[in-house]
Motif scaffolding. Structure first.
Motif, mmCIF file in Angstrom:
data_model
loop_
_atom_site.group_PDB
_atom_site.id
_atom_site.type_symbol
_atom_site.label_atom_id
_atom_site.label_comp_id
_atom_site.label_asym_id
_atom_site.label_seq_id
_atom_site.Cartn_x
_atom_site.Cartn_y
_atom_site.Cartn_z
ATOM 1 N N GLY A 143 0.789 -1.216 0.000
ATOM 2 C CA GLY A 143 0.000 0.000 0.000
ATOM 3 C C GLY A 143 0.822 1.267 0.000
ATOM 4 N N THR A 144 2.133 1.165 -0.174
ATOM 5 C CA THR A 144 2.982 2.349 -0.205
ATOM 6 C C THR A 144 3.533 2.531 -1.604
ATOM 7 O OG1 THR A 144 4.921 1.058 0.430
ATOM 8 C CG2 THR A 144 3.630 2.016 2.214
ATOM 9 N N SER A 145 4.056 3.732 -1.832
ATOM 10 C CA SER A 145 4.654 3.994 -3.132
ATOM 11 C C SER A 145 5.928 3.191 -3.303
ATOM 12 C CB SER A 145 4.968 5.495 -3.262
ATOM 13 O OG SER A 145 5.940 5.864 -2.297
ATOM 14 N N GLN A 146 6.395 3.044 -4.537
ATOM 15 C CA GLN A 146 7.591 2.251 -4.798
ATOM 16 C C GLN A 146 8.820 2.859 -4.137
ATOM 17 O OE1 GLN A 146 8.055 1.694 -8.979
ATOM 18 N NE2 GLN A 146 6.275 0.363 -9.176
ATOM 19 N N ALA A 147 8.907 4.183 -4.145
ATOM 20 C CA ALA A 147 10.066 4.839 -3.526
ATOM 21 C C ALA A 147 10.081 4.606 -2.019
ATOM 22 C CB ALA A 147 10.031 6.340 -3.824
ATOM 23 N N THR A 148 8.900 4.724 -1.389
ATOM 24 C CA THR A 148 8.821 4.488 0.056
ATOM 25 C C THR A 148 9.061 3.028 0.367
ATOM 26 O OG1 THR A 148 7.197 6.267 0.185
ATOM 27 C CG2 THR A 148 7.381 4.798 2.102
ATOM 28 N N ALA A 149 8.548 2.144 -0.482
ATOM 29 C CA ALA A 149 8.702 0.707 -0.260
ATOM 30 C C ALA A 149 10.160 0.299 -0.307
ATOM 31 C CB ALA A 149 7.900 -0.079 -1.296
ATOM 32 N N ARG A 150 10.951 0.926 -1.194
ATOM 33 C CA ARG A 150 12.369 0.582 -1.277
ATOM 34 C C ARG A 150 13.095 0.936 0.022
ATOM 35 N NH1 ARG A 150 11.954 3.238 -6.406
ATOM 36 N NH2 ARG A 150 11.656 1.730 -8.103
ATOM 37 N N LYS A 151 12.695 2.043 0.618
ATOM 38 C CA LYS A 151 13.332 2.474 1.854
ATOM 39 C C LYS A 151 12.946 1.568 3.017
ATOM 40 C CE LYS A 151 13.517 7.377 0.553
ATOM 41 N NZ LYS A 151 13.079 8.740 0.924
ATOM 42 N N LYS A 152 11.701 1.067 3.044
ATOM 43 C CA LYS A 152 11.217 0.285 4.165
ATOM 44 C C LYS A 152 11.271 -1.223 3.908
ATOM 45 C CE LYS A 152 7.985 3.790 5.882
ATOM 46 N NZ LYS A 152 6.569 4.051 6.270
ATOM 47 N N GLU A 153 11.812 -1.600 2.782
ATOM 48 C CA GLU A 153 11.782 -3.017 2.424
ATOM 49 C C GLU A 153 12.616 -3.866 3.371
ATOM 50 O OE1 GLU A 153 12.534 -5.838 -1.497
ATOM 51 O OE2 GLU A 153 12.979 -3.691 -1.565
ATOM 52 N N TRP A 154 13.674 -3.299 3.933
ATOM 53 C CA TRP A 154 14.542 -4.040 4.827
ATOM 54 C C TRP A 154 14.686 -3.274 6.140
ATOM 55 C CZ3 TRP A 154 15.996 -8.712 2.995
ATOM 56 C CH2 TRP A 154 15.915 -8.911 1.615
ATOM 57 N N PHE A 155 14.855 -4.011 7.226
ATOM 58 C CA PHE A 155 15.174 -3.363 8.493
ATOM 59 C C PHE A 155 16.269 -4.170 9.183
ATOM 60 C CE2 PHE A 155 12.190 -6.540 9.873
ATOM 61 C CZ PHE A 155 12.577 -6.878 11.164
ATOM 62 N N LYS A 156 17.000 -3.512 10.060
ATOM 63 C CA LYS A 156 18.180 -4.109 10.670
ATOM 64 C C LYS A 156 17.841 -4.651 12.056
ATOM 65 C CE LYS A 156 21.297 -0.857 8.342
ATOM 66 N NZ LYS A 156 22.306 0.213 8.535
ATOM 67 N N LEU A 157 18.517 -5.747 12.396
ATOM 68 C CA LEU A 157 18.472 -6.273 13.750
ATOM 69 C C LEU A 157 19.744 -7.059 14.025
ATOM 70 C CD1 LEU A 157 17.709 -9.490 13.299
ATOM 71 C CD2 LEU A 157 15.404 -8.641 13.252
ATOM 72 N N LYS A 158 20.037 -7.253 15.300
ATOM 73 C CA LYS A 158 21.214 -8.018 15.725
ATOM 74 C C LYS A 158 20.758 -9.165 16.610
ATOM 75 C CE LYS A 158 24.393 -4.046 16.017
ATOM 76 N NZ LYS A 158 25.274 -3.311 16.956
ATOM 77 N N GLY A 159 21.305 -10.345 16.334
ATOM 78 C CA GLY A 159 20.968 -11.508 17.134
ATOM 79 C C GLY A 159 21.280 -12.784 16.390
ATOM 80 N N ASN A 160 21.264 -13.894 17.102
ATOM 81 C CA ASN A 160 21.567 -15.189 16.506
ATOM 82 C C ASN A 160 20.280 -15.779 15.938
ATOM 83 O OD1 ASN A 160 22.687 -17.577 15.708
ATOM 84 N ND2 ASN A 160 23.137 -18.334 17.766
ATOM 85 N N ILE A 161 19.931 -15.385 14.711
ATOM 86 C CA ILE A 161 18.696 -15.838 14.080
ATOM 87 C C ILE A 161 19.018 -16.425 12.705
ATOM 88 C CG2 ILE A 161 17.405 -13.993 15.222
ATOM 89 C CD1 ILE A 161 17.078 -12.720 12.426
ATOM 90 N N ASN A 162 18.065 -17.157 12.167
ATOM 91 C CA ASN A 162 18.149 -17.669 10.802
ATOM 92 C C ASN A 162 17.154 -16.874 9.959
ATOM 93 O OD1 ASN A 162 18.115 -19.059 8.372
ATOM 94 N ND2 ASN A 162 18.135 -21.084 9.315
ATOM 95 N N PRO A 163 17.614 -15.957 9.119
ATOM 96 C CA PRO A 163 16.682 -15.101 8.360
ATOM 97 C C PRO A 163 15.700 -15.873 7.497
ATOM 98 C CG PRO A 163 18.936 -14.258 8.214
ATOM 99 C CD PRO A 163 19.029 -15.618 8.855
ATOM 100 N N SER A 164 16.060 -17.081 7.058
ATOM 101 C CA SER A 164 15.143 -17.853 6.211
ATOM 102 C C SER A 164 14.000 -18.471 7.005
ATOM 103 C CB SER A 164 15.919 -18.963 5.483
ATOM 104 O OG SER A 164 16.452 -19.902 6.399
ATOM 105 N N HIS A 165 14.084 -18.422 8.342
ATOM 106 C CA HIS A 165 13.041 -18.998 9.181
ATOM 107 C C HIS A 165 12.156 -17.934 9.823
ATOM 108 C CE1 HIS A 165 15.295 -23.084 9.801
ATOM 109 N NE2 HIS A 165 14.903 -22.867 8.561
ATOM 110 N N VAL A 166 12.157 -16.739 9.288
ATOM 111 C CA VAL A 166 11.340 -15.658 9.833
ATOM 112 C C VAL A 166 9.918 -15.766 9.279
ATOM 113 C CG1 VAL A 166 11.054 -13.161 10.003
ATOM 114 C CG2 VAL A 166 13.346 -14.159 10.072
ATOM 115 N N LEU A 167 8.938 -15.669 10.175
ATOM 116 C CA LEU A 167 7.531 -15.639 9.777
ATOM 117 C C LEU A 167 7.066 -14.192 9.732
ATOM 118 C CD1 LEU A 167 6.113 -18.548 11.971
ATOM 119 C CD2 LEU A 167 6.310 -18.544 9.487
ATOM 120 N N TYR A 168 6.017 -13.925 8.950
ATOM 121 C CA TYR A 168 5.520 -12.555 8.810
ATOM 122 C C TYR A 168 4.010 -12.525 8.971
ATOM 123 C CZ TYR A 168 10.120 -11.474 6.879
ATOM 124 O OH TYR A 168 11.470 -11.308 6.709
ATOM 125 N N MET A 169 3.548 -11.732 9.918
ATOM 126 C CA MET A 169 2.125 -11.419 10.063
ATOM 127 C C MET A 169 1.859 -10.100 9.348
ATOM 128 S SD MET A 169 0.512 -13.803 11.776
ATOM 129 C CE MET A 169 -0.902 -13.095 12.634
#
Length: 501
Positions: A347-373
Motif C-alpha cells: 500500500g505504499t509507493s515504490q520509492a517508500t517501499a524501497r526504503k522500508k523493504e529491509w530493516f536491521k536487527l542483531k541476534g543469533n537468528i536464521n533469516p530464512s526462518h522468519v515468519l511474517y504477520m
C-alpha cells in the motif's frame, strides 16, 4: 490337452507348470514389454521428479500431518464424529457468563490465576488467587473459591481478619434469567493491591506451576510495567505468605532502565526472564537483576516466549509483523547483524517501499526462518501438545496457526476468521485441551473457534468494553469439571472481570 491354470503356463519339454512372472518363453513380446525393456537398457539420465500429487497440491503433505497431529488421525472421515468433541463444541457454542461487581478497572491489562501454598498459622494451605493488572497501574490480588464457600475463606479464617469486598457475581449470558449459581466466587482483600507508576504490561509465573512430582507450587510471579517516559519496571511478587510482598527488581548490566517494557516470559527453570522492549529483547537474571540484550531491533518487541522444548530459543514478535526465533546463547558483544525484509510495505509507493523493504536487527537468528504477520504482533503462543505449532495474532485482526517445520513455505496451517482489531493489544487464550481458541475483539464481542477446523463456534457480546485478556483456571484439567472446556475461563476488561462456564 493340459488344463489352463490362471497365472501359470505348462512347459511341454519339462512337463511342468511354471508361474507367469514375465513374458512366456517363445511368445511375441508386447509393445509395453518391449518399451519397458528399452527403458531398462537406456535409463533416463534426468533425475526423478516429485510425485504428481505433490505437484498438484504442495500443501497436501502438510495437511495430512496437521490432520494427524491436531485431529488424532491421518484420514478424517467427515461422516463420523466424536461424541465427546460434539458435546464440547455445544458447550463452547452456548457458554454461561458471570460479571463480578467491584472489579472494574482491575484486569484489563493482565490476568493470571495461580494455585499457591501459603504459610498460615495452621501450616501450609493451598489457595487459588487471581492476580489482575490494569492499564492504570493497579495490581490486585483476589481470592478465588468454588461456589458454596461464602466468603472464600478457610475454617480458621474470618472476613474480619482481612476486611475487603465480596465481588458478587451477576449473570450476563444467556440474556434470559439464569438461575444457576456462579461456579467461582471472588473476594477482594482490603490491602492486597499495589499502585505502579504506569500500566501493568505482563504477569508471568516464575518456574513450572505443575511439575510431575507435584511437590512444588508457585511461590513467585514476575510483574512488569510499561513505563512512563520510557521507564519500564520489573517487580517480583512473593506468594509464599500473606500479606503478599512486591519487590522492585532493578535492572543492571547493559539493559537500559530507560526502555519501555512491552512483555515478558520466564524460563522453565525459573532463573531467567526474557523481556521485550522498544529497543529489542533482553535476558534478566531474576536473582541478581543482571541483564543483557540477545536481540537488538529497530522494531519494538511486542510479544515473546521461551520455546517449550528448546530453552535456549526465545521467539519474538515485532511491531512490523516479523516473528523471529533467537538463540540466546550468543554473546551480547558479538550479536550478528542481519537485514530482513519488512512486511509493512504494501500500500505504499515504490520509492517508500524501497526504503522500508529491509530493516536491521542483531541476534543469533536464521533469516530464512522468519515468519511474517500482516501487521504488529499482539499475542503469540505455542501448543503444549505439539510445540512446533505457533499461533499468532496481529493488530489487523488476523489470527493464524503456523507449523514451524514449514516456515520456509510461509503458509499458515489454519486461519481464524471473524476477529476484530485495528490497534488494541488483545491477548487470546487456548484452552487446556488445546481444542478451542478464545479472544475478545474491539467490537466488544468474545469469540470461540475450533483450533483444528478454524470454525467459529460462538460470538457473544456481554461487555461494554474490549475483553482484552483471557486466562484459564490454575487447576488446568484437574477439576471435577475438567471436561467442560470453558470452565474457569477468566476474561478481563475495563468494565469488569468475567468468568465463563
Amino acid at each position: 490337452m493340459r488344463p489352463e491354470l490362471p497365472g501359470f503356463y505348462f512347459d511341454e519339454e519339462k512337463k511342468k507348470y511354471f508361474a507367469i512372472r514375465g513374458p512366456i518363453p517363445g511368445s511375441k513380446p508386447s509393445s509395453s514389454s518391449s518399451s519397458s525393456s528399452r527403458t531398462k537398457q537406456k535409463p533416463d539420465p534426468k533425475p526423478l521428479k516429485e510425485p504428481n500429487y505433490q505437484k498438484r497440491n504442495k500443501l497436501k503433505a502438510l495437511k495430512l500431518l496437521c490432520s494427524r497431529e491436531l485431529s488424532g488421525s491421518v484420514l478424517v472421515n467427515k461422516k463420523k464424529s466424536n461424541f465427546k468433541e460434539e458435546i464440547e463444541k455445544t458447550q463452547a457454542s452456548n457458554p454461561l457468563v458471570w460479571r463480578y461487581d467491584s472489579t472494574e478497572n482491575l484486569g484489563d491489562a493482565a490476568l493470571k490465576e495461580f494455585q499457591v501454598d501459603i504459610q498460615t498459622s495452621q501450616g501450609l494451605t493451598r489457595k487459588n488467587i487471581l492476580v489482575a493488572g490494569s492499564t492504570g497501574g493497579c495490581l490486585s490480588i483476589l481470592r478465588v473459591s468454588k461456589a458454596g464457600q461464602v466468603p472464600p475463606f478457610d475454617e480458621f479464617e474470618t472476613p474480619a481478619l482481612y476486611g475487603g469486598t465480596e465481588c458478587d457475581p451477576v449473570s450476563v449470558l444467556p440474556y434470559k434469567e439464569n438461575k444457576r449459581e456462579a461456579p467461582r466466587l471472588i473476594w477482594r482483600p482490603a490491602h492486597s493491591h499495589l499502585h505502579a507508576p504506569s500500566s501493568i504490561s505482563s504477569i508471568q509465573l516464575i518456574g513450572s506451576s505443575y511439575p510431575s512430582d507435584n511437590s512444588h507450587h508457585i511461590k513467585r510471579a514476575l510483574i512488569t510495567t510499561l513505563g512512563s517516559s520510557g521507564r519500564g519496571s520489573v517487580f517480583i511478587l512473593s506468594l509464599a505468605e500473606e500479606p503478599y510482598i512486591v519487590t522492585p527488581r532493578s535492572l543492571r548490566g547493559n539493559v537500559s532502565s530507560e526502555c519501555t517494557i512491552w512483555t515478558s516470559d520466564c524460563s522453565v527453570s525459573g532463573t531467567l526472564a526474557a523481556i521485550g522492549t522498544n529497543v529489542g529483547a533482553a535476558l534478566v537474571d531474576l536473582e541478581t537483576g543482571a541483564g543483557s540484550y540477545f536481540l537488538r531491533s529497530e522494531s519494538d518487541v511486542l510479544a515473546l516466549q521461551f520455546h517449550q522444548s528448546k530453552g535456549s530459543i526465545v521467539q519474538c514478535g515485532l511491531r512490523n509483523g516479523a516473528i523471529v526465533s533467537v538463540d540466546v546463547r550468543e554473546r551480547p558483544s558479538r550479536l550478528t547483524r542481519h537485514q530482513i525484509r519488512s512486511q509493512s510495505t504494501s500500500g505504499t509507493s515504490q520509492a517508500t517501499a524501497r526504503k522500508k523493504e529491509w530493516f536491521k536487527l542483531k541476534g543469533n537468528i536464521n533469516p530464512s526462518h522468519v515468519l511474517y504477520m500482516p501487521s504488529s504482533l499482539t499475542c503469540m503462543k505455542t501448543l503444549k501438545t505439539y510445540d512446533q505449532y505457533l499461533m499468532a495474532s496481529s493488530m489487523d485482526g488476523t489470527i493464524k496457526l503456523y507449523d514451524q517445520r514449514m516456515v520456509k513455505r510461509g503458509v499458515a496451517v489454519q486461519t481464524y476468521e471473524g476477529h476484530v482489531n485495528s490497534h488494541t493489544r488483545i491477548e487470546f487464550g487456548i484452552d487446556p485441551s488445546e481444542r478451542f481458541l478464545m479472544s475478545g475483539g474491539e467490537d466488544c464481542y468474545t469469540r470461540i473457534w475450533s483450533i483444528k477446523s478454524g470454525q467459529l463456534l460462538s460470538e457473544n457480546k456481554f461487555s461494554n468494553s474490549v475483553p482484552s485478556v483471557v486466562c484459564w483456571s490454575a487447576v488446568e484439567g484437574q477439576s471435577e469439571l475438567k471436561d467442560s472446556i470453558v470452565h474457569g475461563t477468566w476474561l478481563g476488561s475495563r468494565e469488569a472481570i468475567f468468568n465463563m462456564f
